[in-house]
Design a protein around this motif. Sequence first.
Motif, mmCIF file in Angstrom:
data_model
loop_
_atom_site.group_PDB
_atom_site.id
_atom_site.type_symbol
_atom_site.label_atom_id
_atom_site.label_comp_id
_atom_site.label_asym_id
_atom_site.label_seq_id
_atom_site.Cartn_x
_atom_site.Cartn_y
_atom_site.Cartn_z
ATOM 1 N N GLU A 3 62.438 -8.048 45.247
ATOM 2 C CA GLU A 3 61.701 -9.288 45.021
ATOM 3 C C GLU A 3 60.822 -9.246 43.771
ATOM 4 N N SER A 4 61.283 -8.528 42.769
ATOM 5 C CA SER A 4 60.550 -8.446 41.513
ATOM 6 C C SER A 4 61.547 -8.235 40.388
ATOM 7 N N THR A 5 61.515 -9.114 39.432
ATOM 8 C CA THR A 5 62.429 -9.011 38.303
ATOM 9 C C THR A 5 62.207 -7.713 37.539
ATOM 10 N N GLU A 6 60.932 -7.364 37.327
ATOM 11 C CA GLU A 6 60.612 -6.153 36.567
ATOM 12 C C GLU A 6 61.082 -4.900 37.296
ATOM 13 N N SER A 7 60.837 -4.827 38.596
ATOM 14 C CA SER A 7 61.269 -3.661 39.369
ATOM 15 C C SER A 7 62.790 -3.564 39.411
ATOM 16 N N ALA A 8 63.456 -4.702 39.574
ATOM 17 C CA ALA A 8 64.920 -4.706 39.588
ATOM 18 C C ALA A 8 65.466 -4.211 38.254
ATOM 19 N N ALA A 9 64.857 -4.657 37.164
ATOM 20 C CA ALA A 9 65.299 -4.210 35.833
ATOM 21 C C ALA A 9 65.065 -2.708 35.670
ATOM 22 N N ASP A 10 63.897 -2.231 36.105
ATOM 23 C CA ASP A 10 63.592 -0.800 36.002
ATOM 24 C C ASP A 10 64.567 0.044 36.814
ATOM 25 N N ILE A 11 64.823 -0.381 38.039
ATOM 26 C CA ILE A 11 65.705 0.388 38.921
ATOM 27 C C ILE A 11 67.130 0.398 38.373
ATOM 28 N N SER A 12 67.632 -0.759 37.935
ATOM 29 C CA SER A 12 69.004 -0.785 37.404
ATOM 30 C C SER A 12 69.100 0.066 36.147
ATOM 31 N N HIS A 13 68.083 0.004 35.316
ATOM 32 C CA HIS A 13 68.051 0.849 34.106
ATOM 33 C C HIS A 13 68.079 2.327 34.494
ATOM 34 N N VAL A 65 66.144 1.866 45.857
ATOM 35 C CA VAL A 65 65.246 0.900 46.498
ATOM 36 C C VAL A 65 64.367 1.606 47.534
ATOM 37 N N ALA A 66 64.955 2.511 48.304
ATOM 38 C CA ALA A 66 64.162 3.276 49.279
ATOM 39 C C ALA A 66 63.081 4.078 48.564
ATOM 40 N N ASN A 67 63.439 4.711 47.461
ATOM 41 C CA ASN A 67 62.446 5.453 46.677
ATOM 42 C C ASN A 67 61.378 4.524 46.120
ATOM 43 N N HIS A 68 61.775 3.342 45.703
ATOM 44 C CA HIS A 68 60.828 2.346 45.174
ATOM 45 C C HIS A 68 59.798 1.970 46.245
ATOM 46 N N TRP A 69 60.273 1.657 47.452
ATOM 47 C CA TRP A 69 59.358 1.254 48.524
ATOM 48 C C TRP A 69 58.473 2.423 48.954
ATOM 49 N N ARG A 70 59.044 3.616 48.991
ATOM 50 C CA ARG A 70 58.262 4.808 49.337
ATOM 51 C C ARG A 70 57.134 4.998 48.321
ATOM 52 N N ARG A 71 57.455 4.859 47.060
ATOM 53 C CA ARG A 71 56.457 5.002 46.004
ATOM 54 C C ARG A 71 55.382 3.918 46.131
ATOM 55 N N GLN A 72 55.794 2.692 46.436
ATOM 56 C CA GLN A 72 54.839 1.593 46.603
ATOM 57 C C GLN A 72 53.864 1.904 47.742
ATOM 58 N N GLN A 73 54.399 2.447 48.841
ATOM 59 C CA GLN A 73 53.540 2.794 49.979
ATOM 60 C C GLN A 73 52.553 3.898 49.611
ATOM 61 N N VAL A 74 53.029 4.908 48.917
ATOM 62 C CA VAL A 74 52.159 6.011 48.500
ATOM 63 C C VAL A 74 51.081 5.493 47.568
ATOM 64 N N GLU A 75 51.472 4.677 46.609
ATOM 65 C CA GLU A 75 50.506 4.147 45.646
ATOM 66 C C GLU A 75 49.457 3.281 46.340
ATOM 67 N N LYS A 76 49.890 2.447 47.266
ATOM 68 C CA LYS A 76 48.957 1.587 48.011
ATOM 69 C C LYS A 76 47.976 2.438 48.824
ATOM 70 N N ALA A 77 48.498 3.436 49.529
ATOM 71 C CA ALA A 77 47.631 4.304 50.343
ATOM 72 C C ALA A 77 46.640 5.055 49.456
ATOM 73 N N TYR A 78 47.100 5.542 48.313
ATOM 74 C CA TYR A 78 46.213 6.263 47.406
ATOM 75 C C TYR A 78 45.123 5.343 46.873
ATOM 76 N N LEU A 79 45.497 4.147 46.444
ATOM 77 C CA LEU A 79 44.502 3.220 45.906
ATOM 78 C C LEU A 79 43.483 2.824 46.981
ATOM 79 N N GLU A 80 43.939 2.677 48.224
ATOM 80 C CA GLU A 80 43.003 2.382 49.316
ATOM 81 C C GLU A 80 42.063 3.564 49.548
#
Length: 170
Positions: A32-42, A72-87
């Motif tokens: 659900e993000s154009t930038e993330s989709a572009a990064d992942i496909s790249h 995509v699984a790695n992307h979501w895992r990273r998002q969760q880690v980043e969110k938890a760290y920032l919190e």
Amino acid sequence: MSVFQESEQQTISNLYRQHHTWLFRWLRGKVESTESAADISHDIFVTLLAREEQLLLTEPRAFLTTLAKRSVANHWRRQQVEKAYLEAITDMPESLQPSEEERAIIVETIVDINRRLQGLPLDVKRAFLYAQLDGMKQQEIAEKLAVSVSTVKRYLTRAAAQCYFAITVK
């Protein structure tokens, strides 16, 4: 450049031309993000270019879908880690908060450690993290996990071996 390398680059180039738009659209629907989709496909195509094994594809979209699902699984895992760290650092005084660059390095390190510990039982992971992040002694870990100190030693050895000797695959 060898004939094999030229042939392999041509194969990946054709794969990119024929399937990149489809892969990008598929990824955009998943993340659900154009930038993330572009990064992942790249990243997927860069990873393919770095491979040393020959690509023998009979079903290119199935192959790309498999790679994309992992990414995509790695992307979501990273998002969760980043969110938890920032919190976790929100309560820190501003003067002690890490810079954006330090945050990125810390999150990348946490993601890498998490990836290296994948597949281990939860108590083994917890023992390792208690020792490494919280600085707990083996006796404290044993009490917290309700196991013996010798079990904690086994856990730590197993986690350290997995973490330190894991083959780096991204």
